[in-house]
Design an enzyme around this catalytic site. Structure first.
Site, PDB file in Angstrom:
ATOM      1  N   ASP A 268       0.862  -1.172   0.000  1.00 58.55           N
ATOM      2  CA  ASP A 268       0.000   0.000   0.000  1.00 58.55           C
ATOM      3  C   ASP A 268       0.907   1.233   0.000  1.00 58.55           C
ATOM      4  OD1 ASP A 268      -2.293   1.646   0.344  1.00 58.55           O
ATOM      5  OD2 ASP A 268      -1.950   1.683   2.506  1.00 58.55           O
ATOM      6  N   LYS A 269       0.364   2.397  -0.306  1.00 60.04           N
ATOM      7  CA  LYS A 269       1.174   3.614  -0.289  1.00 60.04           C
ATOM      8  C   LYS A 269       0.941   4.431   0.975  1.00 60.04           C
ATOM      9  CE  LYS A 269       0.063   7.460  -2.243  1.00 60.04           C
ATOM     10  NZ  LYS A 269       0.272   8.444  -1.157  1.00 60.04           N
TER      11      LYS A 269
ATOM     12  N   GLU B 169      -9.288  14.892   7.024  1.00 63.89           N
ATOM     13  CA  GLU B 169     -10.347  15.762   7.542  1.00 63.89           C
ATOM     14  C   GLU B 169      -9.825  16.646   8.667  1.00 63.89           C
ATOM     15  OE1 GLU B 169     -14.080  13.895   8.633  1.00 63.89           O
ATOM     16  OE2 GLU B 169     -14.910  15.027   6.951  1.00 63.89           O
TER      17      GLU B 169
ATOM     18  N   LYS C 140     -17.240  18.508  -0.979  1.00 63.90           N
ATOM     19  CA  LYS C 140     -15.815  18.298  -1.243  1.00 63.90           C
ATOM     20  C   LYS C 140     -15.631  16.845  -1.651  1.00 63.90           C
ATOM     21  CE  LYS C 140     -14.552  17.145   3.534  1.00 63.90           C
ATOM     22  NZ  LYS C 140     -13.884  17.563   4.762  1.00 63.90           N
TER      23      LYS C 140
ATOM     24  N   ARG D  42      -1.989  15.104  -2.056  1.00 63.68           N
ATOM     25  CA  ARG D  42      -3.347  14.544  -2.100  1.00 63.68           C
ATOM     26  C   ARG D  42      -4.324  15.706  -2.291  1.00 63.68           C
ATOM     27  NH1 ARG D  42      -3.640   9.563   0.820  1.00 63.68           N
ATOM     28  NH2 ARG D  42      -5.648  10.127   1.726  1.00 63.68           N
TER      29      ARG D  42
ATOM     30  N   THR E 128      -2.235   1.495  -4.950  1.00 65.26           N
ATOM     31  CA  THR E 128      -2.690   2.701  -4.255  1.00 65.26           C
ATOM     32  C   THR E 128      -3.966   3.243  -4.876  1.00 65.26           C
ATOM     33  OG1 THR E 128      -2.077   4.968  -3.672  1.00 65.26           O
ATOM     34  CG2 THR E 128      -1.193   4.113  -5.719  1.00 65.26           C
TER      35      THR E 128
ATOM     36  N   LYS F 108      -6.798  -5.046  -5.047  1.00 64.19           N
ATOM     37  CA  LYS F 108      -5.509  -5.331  -4.412  1.00 64.19           C
ATOM     38  C   LYS F 108      -5.362  -6.830  -4.156  1.00 64.19           C
ATOM     39  CE  LYS F 108      -4.878  -0.912  -1.951  1.00 64.19           C
ATOM     40  NZ  LYS F 108      -4.662  -0.289  -0.629  1.00 64.19           N
TER      41      LYS F 108
END
Length: 1195
Positions: free
Chosen positions: A395-396, A504, A575, A609, A689, A806
């Site tokens: 995973d990243k 968040e 958002k 991100r 990812t 995955k």
């Protein structure tokens, strides 16, 4: 054991007893996936036990034991005899009880009984501990409403429909429907750490109709009916209705309090029991980690079957010879005593003991001081599998990166704000040779989660920007559109935010720093302290009424909040991912859309991100009409989530773009060096990812997974042709085109890869594929093409992938390529990937402990994979290979020594060795040296294992456990058996004892057995890379134990059946023949081994032998350090310093080939104020401290 329950946790599900409507409960399939539910729903009558009795709901007691009184023996024995070794052992024991057996049954039955007894006692003890734990939980007390007052009863006596009171910090005894709390507005706060490992508080809100049911007098009046879904294992979904006063009220997960969670920041709550016992969601999620066996262990089964085949042939030959030379009535498989020496049961006991010794848990190289987290081997039987891993799936977020999100940059109304330079940008500049003039500003006092530098937005300066209204909407969206809970004092310095994700929390923290301080919330209102809005320096508290929250999920990829301003303005703030926000934007303002998209790509290239922010002003009539549909969707019992998503689509459109945010998630310390080292070791690393393509590629460059010398193949759905078809909205045509595109790309790239590798041998390839294309590439018709292309690549990056994808990618390589795989992740979304691989590694990170709980090994940082694989994994593989092949050699040699005797006796079945000699051969006379070999043997030391990662390739190629290696050991075993038998027998033909008598059978066999014991122990020393005092003690002790035993055994008058050995050893040792034979025969037997080992080392050396020769002249002043810290009063530094001082003074001795034994590293010495050259080959265990912290060094 008498108290063990009959019910058990079978894979986490119920026991199949009827539920309310007569349909058996569903079993757990996989964590986080909704199980197939029984049709219909369950009806629960609140506060009415008599009505619920007719439904036959399950009791609230739980049992996690594997056995009960009646199933323990049959089930326990079944588990033991599933092993090939024990089954073989049982067959031999049965044959030894037949009249034709030449050996005593006790010599076979007794060892088997001991092995089974030890295993069953271990199982019983573990199950007894589970039972005691179950009883402690079942007998915990809780308060239930009885006769208008709260009465305390055990958890196990709770029934569905009971009204329960749970106090602050108490645990919920069952799955409860939340009715009321002492907090205003029917709110409570819960911690779900026992459920998913997350320690952040979550808010739950009762229905407004039930807020008043707080006192026992009022609760006694409560009579409601709950219609809800059947029990299932989905932790995050719940659908149902509460029928109260002829009114139907929709229920959601916000009203469900799950068993295992505990109450926080609330005096007490009142709830009614919905699911009990094994039907609670936590119990239905208590699935077992899949049982994994190492590849070497599976091959060991094949070796045992091969040994059995050899034994069968020997017995067949003996039976034929017996029929020909003795009597024709013996034409059946008349076996001799040689069959007993194929003793796999003893071998498995030894291997399990060696595997269970956890050096990994105590390696301070893998101890993370910041989080106080050591490495943890949760599964001991996969240690050697760590030495053969060829593919790593990672995973990243939180695995390669720290998962500590910091607000870094943003774009508002087409203007970029934020002057920092990310780690990825620095890495990109380094590989391209571009110099970055802007240095990253230092801000040591910055708040956690906020790493933003731009004076244009800080301290109210945004009012001077050309777009102040957009800035204000941007900040309000950050402060309002979330589900964060504030905790602590209502001041900017002391408040703490409890968020579902670090992103968040970072966004809300950013709003606070921009002057929009979110400090309080109720179920219907959010309070924001706004600065500089009306005029500079003015601060005012503003409340926003929250009408609806459209929550984020993996399908929607967005979150919306509908709020009402104090002046009556209705606004929807949204958002989410750029792809879903752009699809819902209003027509027009194309320049802003284009500019913001460019900024998004710029942020993505920097490894940040991103989230898009948008809003929509709503008209009251439109909202009221939509809200009615929303309430209906919330009340639906079936497909509620789908209907809610459909209703949300109707309001989340015609949005106005505000801008986007960019959050940095920094790489973990040492990740680039770790990946580079693992690549040199021949390990291929795949990153799976959910990030965008550009972000994933740049992070791959930053962590040295990819570089400019690699030829890259990119399969992406972000092409002009695919976008055009997406705009048309024809899903069937889109699927056809994408599948054809992926098929053509796979075929073309595979051909290019083959040509490239042929023309440029040694070059490396990289593949990048996104989730949409991967979905089609994993189709059964294309997955072989994907696998063939991927196996040619040194690095693979899969972006925008789901948790299921995955696991599918991991299984593709595991099953399709038959390669050893390792998956590593830190979050709940990595569990399926971790469980799909041969070896699963969990990282104790920011996303809870689910990954760790599902893993085989747990570490704190990705960089510790270097030590885990290149050091412990390689050592474990090497040790187990040596132990297995040595067991094979010593038993085969001993067996053939007896087999040659059958030819001399005319296949009569006469035994060569005494029964007790055979029984104790593996148990005492040759056991301890094998254990020492399996525990402490190291070909090269700790630092050299990391300095030369190429050594790991020997494990990937399985160099030390190929059939060729087994055949070599078999050849020398047969050769030595011939030497033992014929040299001893031939030399004894003319030998006489002190009284002039010729040696008899038992004199010769005792002499031969003595030579065997001495030789096999010396042969073990020849195969050791490191020789310490423990090796001397074990080998010398084993040989000495034989002489002690035979002196006692020969000196005692035994029953007639065993009187043959009486006084034999005393007669033998009185002759010169004994001493000459004891010296010359082992030399003759080991001469060929010595020549072979020398020839192999000089002309065909293994990689590790070359490294040994390179460093043969280096001095080794290191010491064996096994450290444990048991004094809680010391600091970590003091404990390490004291542990170092307690290291024993034993120095390793070499066999002449420059082998090292481990010692303590210079770090520990520096802690004690001692200067030593820096070395890193310490595998240290912290030793228990019973005495004073300040102790002198023992030399």
């Amino acid at each position: 054991m008498a108290g063990w329950r009959g019910s058990r946790l079978g894979g986490g599900g119920g026991d199949g007893s009827p539920t309310a409507n007569g349909v058996s409960s569903s079993r757990t399939v996989r964590l986080g996936k909704v199980q197939p539910q029984a049709p219909g729903h369950r009806m629960v009558f609140c506060n009415d036990r008599d009505a619920n009795t007719l439904a036959h709901f399950k009791e609230n007691s739980v049992s996690t034991t594997k056995y009960d009184v009646f199933t323990f023996l049959p089930k326990g024995l079944f588990e033991q005899f599933r092993r090939v070794a024990n089954l073989y052992f049982l067959m031999i024991s049965i044959l030894s009880c037949t009249p034709v057996s030449p050996v005593s049954p006790i010599t076979n039955v007794l060892p088997l009984t001991l092995v089974l007894l030890v295993s069953l006692v271990k199982e019983a003890w573990e199950d007894w501990k589970r039972f005691q734990n179950d009883m402690a939980i079942n007998n915990s007390s809780t308060e239930v409403l009885q006769d208008q007052k709260w009465a305390s009863i055990p958890w196990k006596k709770l029934q569905v429909g009971d009204i329960v009171k749970v106090k602050q910090d108490g645990f919920f005894p069952a799955d409860l429907l939340f009715l009321a709390s002492t907090n205003p507005d029917g709110v409570c706060y819960i911690e779900t750490a026992n459920l998913d490992g997350e320690t952040n508080l979550k808010i739950r809100k009762a229905l407004e109709k039930t807020w008043d049911y707080v006192t026992p007098e009022k609760v006694a009046e409560f009579r409601g009916e709950v219609q809800c879904e059947q029990p299932n294992n989905s932790l995050y979904t719940f659908t149902g209705n509460l029928i109260l006063d002829k009114q139907t009220l929709p229920l959601s997960p916000n009203q469900l309090l799950l068993r295992g969670c505990n109450l926080r920041n609330t005096e007490y709550i009142v709830g009614t029991v919905i699911f009990t016992g094994h039907e609670t969601k936590v119990m239905m999620n208590s699935m077992k980690i899949p049982s994994k066996r190492s590849t070497l262990e599976k091959k060991l089964d094949k070796l045992i079957l091969t040994l059995f085949s050899v034994l069968f042939c020997m017995c067949l030959l003996g039976a034929i010879g017996s029929g020909v030379f003795i009597n024709q009535k013996y034409y059946y498989l008349r076996f001799d005593s040689s069959e007993k020496q194929f003793d796999p049961g003893n071998k498995f006991v030894m291997i399990k003991f060696i595997q269970s010794t956890q050096f990994i848990n105590n390696d301070l190289h893998m101890y993370h001081a910041e989080s106080n987290t050591p490495a943890l081997a949760r599964t001991s039987n996969l240690n050697e599998e760590l030495g053969q891993v060829e593919y790593i799936f990672s995973d990243k977020t939180g695995t390669l990166t720290r998962n500590l999100m910091e607000f870094f940059k943003c774009s508002i109304a087409g203007e970029v704000y934020g002057s920092g330079v990310s780690e990825i940008e620095l890495g990109t500049a380094q590989r391209t040779g571009v110099k970055i003039g802007v240095e990253r500003p230092s801000n040591s006092a910055r708040e956690k989660g906020f790493n933003f530098e731009d004076a244009r937005l800080m301290r109210g300066a945004w009012k001077n920007e050309p777009n102040p209204e957009s800035c204000k909407e941007f900040f309000r969206c950050l402060a309002i559109c979330h589900t964060v809970l504030p905790e602590g004092d209502e001041s900017p310095e002391k408040i703490r935010y409890q968020a579902a994700s670090p992103d968040e929390a970072a966004l809300v923290t950013a709003a606070k720093n921009f002057g929009f301080f979110f400090f309080k919330r109720s179920p219907t209102t959010i309070y924001v302290r706004e600065s500089h809005v009306e005029k500079m320096g003015k601060v005012q508290d503003v409340s926003y009424e929250i009408l609806n929250v459209l929550e984020f999920n993996s399908t929607r990829k967005r979150q919306s909040v509908i709020c009402r301003y104090s002046d009556g303005r209705l606004v929807l703030y949204c958002k989410g991912a750029d792809t879903v926000i752009y699809e819902r934007l209003a027509i027009g303002d194309n320049d802003l859309k284009k500019t913001t998209r460019e900024h998004l790509e710029q942020f993505g290239a920097a490894g940040l991100r991103t989230l898009c922010l948008a809003y929509r002003d709503l008209v009251s009539d439109v909202y009221e009409s939509w809200n009615e549909k929303y309430i209906q969707a919330k009340s639906a019992l079936r497909d509620r989530e789908k209907k809610l998503d459909e209703v949300a689509e109707q309001i989340e459109r015609e949005l106005v773009l505000i801008g986007c945010t960019a959050i940095e998630d920094k790489l973990q310390e040492g990740v680039p060096d770790c990946i580079e080292t693992l690549s040199r070791a021949g390990i291929k690393i795949w990153v799976l990812t959910g990030d965008k393509l550009e972000t994933a590629i740049n992070i791959a460059y930053a962590c040295k997974l990819m570089n400019n010398s690699m030829k890259q193949f990119i399969i992406s759905s972000e092409t002009d042709a695919i976008r055009e078809i997406e705009d048309l909205g024809d899903q069937v045509e889109l699927a056809r085109v994408m599948k054809d595109t992926v098929k053509n790309d796979l075929r073309r790239y595979h051909e290019e890869a083959q040509q490239y590798l042929c023309t440029a041998p040694g070059s490396k390839l990289a593949l990048v594929i996104d989730g949409k294309c991967l979905m089609y590439a994993l189709d059964p018709s294309l997955r072989v093409m994907l696998l063939n292309l991927s196996l040619n690549c040194s690095a693979v990056v899969c972006c925008r992938v789901s948790p299921l994808q995955k696991a599918q990618v991991t299984s593709l390589v595991k099953k399709g390529a038959k390669k050893i795989t390792l998956s590593i992740g830190d979050g709940a979304n990595d569990v399926s990937m971790i469980q799909a691989a041969h070896v699963g590694v969990g990282i104790s990170g920011q996303e809870g402990m689910q990954a760790v709980m599902a893993s085989d090994f747990a570490i704190a940082q990705f960089r510790f994979l270097t030590e885990l694989l290149l050091v412990h994994g390689r050592w474990s593989y090497l040790r187990i290979c040596k132990v297995v092949t040595y067991f094979f050699y010593k038993n085969l040699m001993f067996t053939f020594t007896q087999f040659w005797f059958t030819f001399r006796t005319g296949f009569s079945g006469q035994r060569f060795y005494d029964d007790w000699f055979q029984s104790l051969y593996n148990v005492i006379f040759t056991a301890l040296p094998v254990i020492i070999l399996g525990l402490f043997d190291k070909d090269v030391n700790y630092s050299l294992s990391k300095k030369y990662p190429e050594l790991y390739k020997e494990g990937i190629r399985n160099t030390f456990f190929k059939w060729r290696v087994v055949a070599t050991w078999a050849f020398f075993a047969i050769y030595q058996s011939l030497v033992f038998y014929y040299f001893v027998v031939a030399s004894s033909d003319r030998a006489m004892n002190s009284s002039g008598k010729m040696f008899g059978l038992w004199d010769v066999s005792t002499m031969a057995f003595t030579c065997v014991v001495v030789t096999v122990n010396l042969r073990l020393l020849m195969m050791c890379n490191t020789i310490t005092r423990w090796h001397h003690i074990s080998v010398g002790g084993s040989i000495l134990s034989w002489f002690i035993f035979v002196f006692i055994y020969s000196g005692v008058v035994l029953p007639k059946a065993q009187e043959n050995i009486f006084f034999v050893i005393y007669v033998l040792m009185s002759t010169i023949y004994f001493y000459l034979t004891l010296i010359l025969v082992p030399i003759a037997a080991l001469f060929c081994d010595f020549v072979y080992m020398g020839t192999q080392r000089w002309f065909f050396p293994y990689d590790y032998q070359i490294v040994q020769e390179i460093h043969s002249n280096e001095s080794d002043s290191s010491r064996m350090g096994l450290l444990e810290i048991g004094n809680d009063n010391l600091t970590q530094d003091e404990a390490r310093s004291y542990a170092m001082m307690q290291l024993p003074g034993q120095k390793s001795k070499h066999t002449g080939f420059a082998f090292d034994s481990p010692g303590y590293e210079s770090f520990f010495a520096s802690q004690a104020g001692v200067f030593v050259p820096q070395k890193a080959w310490d595998v240290a265990r912290r030793a228990s401290m019973k005495s004073r912290p300040k102790a002198t060094r023992n030399n």
